[in-house]
Motif scaffolding. Structure first.
Motif: not given
Length: 223
Positions: A170-199
């Motif tokens: 669904l469109p909401s599914d796609i938006e949820a996936l995009k939101d899950a890996i949004d770099e700006n949102k992750m930065a707000q929590f202090g999260w980082t993404v490794s070279k191999y895709g780990a959070v």
């Protein structure tokens, strides 16, 4: 001290109606009984309840603007009992039994241990704050799409034909996936993404396994 109470009582009764004087006398007897029993609760709510049950005035009459003489008499007895016209705290309440974080630290004489415990407390408070943020951002989506059934012929062949991602998501599914890996949102929590895709969180602790971000990107690339 009894003379003082008696003097206060007589002054409060001066110029009052006989009914009010009787009420003051009855209230005074009740208060004296509580004092002799070493009671510490002289709150209006408690005194009014006990008084009314004994046929005297109630809490409403004491709180009214015209009940000032009743309040003055209660206050006099409360002062004599070294307390106030407030309900005392429950002696075995959870609040009184469990010390605050500051009290815990003050009880530690070893500065090293105090620093360690302080760090643990700070970490706990931070995790609680992050948990509240995550709960606040939680979104529940109810999928109303019908279940897909595999035909008998298809099952016998042992081959399952999958629909395209466009028809599955669904469109909401796609938006949820995009939101899950949004770099700006992750930065707000202090999260980082490794070279191999780990959070990882700000302390380099893994939140999502290797390949998490890459897998989502692969799915989005197929849409």
């Amino acid at each position: 001290m009894s003379a003082d109470i008696n003097l206060i009582l007589e002054n409060l009764k001066f110029g009052k109606s006989q009914r009010t004087q009787d009420s003051l006398n009855k209230l005074n007897t009740l208060l004296e009984t509580r004092f002799n029993a070493k009671e510490k609760d002289y709150s209006i709510a408690t005194i009014g309840k006990v008084s009314k049950a004994d046929g005297g005035i109630g809490a409403v009459s004491i709180r009214n603007k015209t009940g000032e003489h009743f309040r003055l008499l209660i206050d006099a007895w409360a002062t004599k009992a070294n307390t106030k016209m407030k309900k005392p705290p429950v002696p075995h309440s959870r609040k009184n039994e469990i010390p605050t974080d500051t009290e815990v630290l003050l009880r530690l004489n070893d500065p090293v241990m105090r620093a360690v415990i302080g760090q643990i407390i700070a970490e706990r408070n931070k995790l609680k704050a992050e948990n509240r943020i995550l709960k606040h951002n939680t979104e529940v989506i109810v999928d109303m799409r019908p279940n897909q059934n595999i035909g008998a012929e298809q099952a016998h062949q042992g081959v399952q034909v999958l629909s395209t991602l466009d028809s599955l998501l669904l469109p909401s599914d796609i938006e949820a996936l995009k939101d899950a890996i949004d770099e700006n949102k992750m930065a707000q929590f202090g999260w980082t993404v490794s070279k191999y895709g780990a959070v990882k969180d700000e302390y380099e602790r893994p939140l999502f396994k290797t390949g998490f971000v890459l897998a989502i990107k692969k799915i989005l690339d197929q849409l």
